[in-house]
Design a protein around this motif. Structure first.
Motif, PDB file in Angstrom:
ATOM      1  N   LEU A  20       0.836  -1.194   0.000  1.00  0.00           N
ATOM      2  CA  LEU A  20       0.000   0.000   0.000  1.00  0.00           C
ATOM      3  C   LEU A  20       0.874   1.249   0.000  1.00  0.00           C
ATOM      4  N   SER A  21       0.383   2.281  -0.649  1.00  0.00           N
ATOM      5  CA  SER A  21       1.067   3.572  -0.678  1.00  0.00           C
ATOM      6  C   SER A  21       0.127   4.659  -0.177  1.00  0.00           C
ATOM      7  N   CYS A  22       0.710   5.670   0.445  1.00  0.00           N
ATOM      8  CA  CYS A  22      -0.047   6.846   0.884  1.00  0.00           C
ATOM      9  C   CYS A  22       0.790   8.079   0.565  1.00  0.00           C
ATOM     10  N   THR A  23       0.294   8.884  -0.366  1.00  0.00           N
ATOM     11  CA  THR A  23       0.996  10.100  -0.747  1.00  0.00           C
ATOM     12  C   THR A  23       0.367  11.288  -0.054  1.00  0.00           C
ATOM     13  N   ALA A  24       1.207  12.066   0.617  1.00  0.00           N
ATOM     14  CA  ALA A  24       0.745  13.193   1.408  1.00  0.00           C
ATOM     15  C   ALA A  24       1.065  14.510   0.714  1.00  0.00           C
ATOM     16  N   SER A  25       0.186  15.490   0.866  1.00  0.00           N
ATOM     17  CA  SER A  25       0.414  16.814   0.301  1.00  0.00           C
ATOM     18  C   SER A  25      -0.234  17.867   1.185  1.00  0.00           C
ATOM     19  N   LYS A  65       3.262  -7.868  13.368  1.00  0.00           N
ATOM     20  CA  LYS A  65       4.714  -7.864  13.544  1.00  0.00           C
ATOM     21  C   LYS A  65       5.352  -9.044  12.828  1.00  0.00           C
ATOM     22  N   GLY A  66       6.423  -8.756  12.110  1.00  0.00           N
ATOM     23  CA  GLY A  66       7.117  -9.797  11.372  1.00  0.00           C
ATOM     24  C   GLY A  66       6.543 -10.057   9.997  1.00  0.00           C
ATOM     25  N   ARG A  67       5.368  -9.519   9.701  1.00  0.00           N
ATOM     26  CA  ARG A  67       4.739  -9.711   8.377  1.00  0.00           C
ATOM     27  C   ARG A  67       4.625  -8.407   7.609  1.00  0.00           C
ATOM     28  N   PHE A  68       4.363  -7.311   8.308  1.00  0.00           N
ATOM     29  CA  PHE A  68       4.166  -6.002   7.679  1.00  0.00           C
ATOM     30  C   PHE A  68       5.355  -5.099   7.983  1.00  0.00           C
ATOM     31  N   THR A  69       5.666  -4.228   7.022  1.00  0.00           N
ATOM     32  CA  THR A  69       6.727  -3.244   7.209  1.00  0.00           C
ATOM     33  C   THR A  69       6.247  -1.888   6.725  1.00  0.00           C
ATOM     34  N   ILE A  70       6.354  -0.894   7.595  1.00  0.00           N
ATOM     35  CA  ILE A  70       6.020   0.473   7.213  1.00  0.00           C
ATOM     36  C   ILE A  70       7.317   1.211   6.906  1.00  0.00           C
ATOM     37  N   SER A  71       7.286   2.040   5.867  1.00  0.00           N
ATOM     38  CA  SER A  71       8.478   2.797   5.479  1.00  0.00           C
ATOM     39  C   SER A  71       8.048   4.112   4.849  1.00  0.00           C
ATOM     40  N   ARG A  72       9.030   4.975   4.603  1.00  0.00           N
ATOM     41  CA  ARG A  72       8.710   6.280   4.020  1.00  0.00           C
ATOM     42  C   ARG A  72       9.730   6.642   2.964  1.00  0.00           C
ATOM     43  N   ASP A  73       9.284   7.472   2.036  1.00  0.00           N
ATOM     44  CA  ASP A  73      10.158   8.055   1.017  1.00  0.00           C
ATOM     45  C   ASP A  73       9.971   9.552   1.118  1.00  0.00           C
ATOM     46  N   LYS A  76       9.352  11.652  -2.053  1.00  0.00           N
ATOM     47  CA  LYS A  76       8.040  11.495  -2.691  1.00  0.00           C
ATOM     48  C   LYS A  76       6.890  11.812  -1.749  1.00  0.00           C
ATOM     49  N   SER A  77       7.205  12.176  -0.506  1.00  0.00           N
ATOM     50  CA  SER A  77       6.164  12.430   0.507  1.00  0.00           C
ATOM     51  C   SER A  77       5.183  11.267   0.563  1.00  0.00           C
ATOM     52  N   THR A  78       5.727  10.086   0.564  1.00  0.00           N
ATOM     53  CA  THR A  78       4.914   8.875   0.494  1.00  0.00           C
ATOM     54  C   THR A  78       5.344   7.888   1.564  1.00  0.00           C
ATOM     55  N   ILE A  79       4.367   7.257   2.190  1.00  0.00           N
ATOM     56  CA  ILE A  79       4.656   6.136   3.079  1.00  0.00           C
ATOM     57  C   ILE A  79       4.088   4.859   2.454  1.00  0.00           C
ATOM     58  N   TYR A  80       4.686   3.759   2.860  1.00  0.00           N
ATOM     59  CA  TYR A  80       4.308   2.470   2.305  1.00  0.00           C
ATOM     60  C   TYR A  80       3.980   1.498   3.430  1.00  0.00           C
ATOM     61  N   LEU A  81       3.162   0.520   3.088  1.00  0.00           N
ATOM     62  CA  LEU A  81       2.936  -0.604   3.981  1.00  0.00           C
ATOM     63  C   LEU A  81       3.117  -1.869   3.159  1.00  0.00           C
ATOM     64  N   GLN A  82       4.244  -2.519   3.353  1.00  0.00           N
ATOM     65  CA  GLN A  82       4.491  -3.793   2.689  1.00  0.00           C
ATOM     66  C   GLN A  82       3.879  -4.885   3.535  1.00  0.00           C
ATOM     67  N   MET A  83       2.960  -5.631   2.946  1.00  0.00           N
ATOM     68  CA  MET A  83       2.224  -6.667   3.664  1.00  0.00           C
ATOM     69  C   MET A  83       2.552  -8.023   3.058  1.00  0.00           C
ATOM     70  N   ASN A  84       3.175  -8.866   3.845  1.00  0.00           N
ATOM     71  CA  ASN A  84       3.544 -10.213   3.413  1.00  0.00           C
ATOM     72  C   ASN A  84       2.804 -11.254   4.242  1.00  0.00           C
TER      73      ASN A  84
END
Length: 123
Positions: A20-25, A65-73, A76-84
């Motif tokens: 998932l992506s979330c772009t902020a402005s 925990k251990g499956r999802f990872t939140i990160s930011r760029d 790009k003013s964007t955060i991500y949620l990698q879901m495995n």
């Protein structure tokens, strides 16, 4: 005015992955904390993960925990949620949220919300 726009939801089989992506402005977000919440049908909105924009410190719900990872760029003013390793119980509408300064587990402490993106995990 803060705007948050989510994308990346969809239908996936159990064990699969989505990002998932979330772009902020509308602001300079260096003083903000960002989070992902999810809401399943008939249930309250629940905390999933959060990140402090400036420090990069993160927090997760025990269930992810251990499956999802939140990160930011930052660029790009964007955060991500990698879901495995997705499970059917991960199904719901996922919302991006923002608040000043520190992360919080409580949805009512977030002032700004995106429109949500649907994630459906089939068994």
């Amino acid at each position: 005015q803060v705007q948050l726009v989510e994308s990346g939801g969809g239908l996936v089989q159990a064990g699969g992955s989505l990002r998932l992506s979330c772009t902020a402005s509308g602001r300079t977000f260096s003083s903000y904390a960002m989070a992902w919440f999810r809401q399943a049908p008939g249930k309250e909105r629940a905390f999933v993960a959060a990140i402090n924009w400036s420090s990069g410190s993160t927090a997760y719900a025990d269930s992810v925990k251990g499956r999802f990872t939140i990160s930011r760029d930052n660029a790009k003013s964007t955060i991500y949620l990698q879901m495995n390793s997705l499970k059917p119980e991960d199904t719901g509408v996922y919302y991006c949220a923002a608040r000043l300064y520190s992360t919080s587990y409580y949805h009512f402490q977030y002032a700004h919300w995106g429109q949500g993106t649907q994630v459906t995990v089939s068994s």
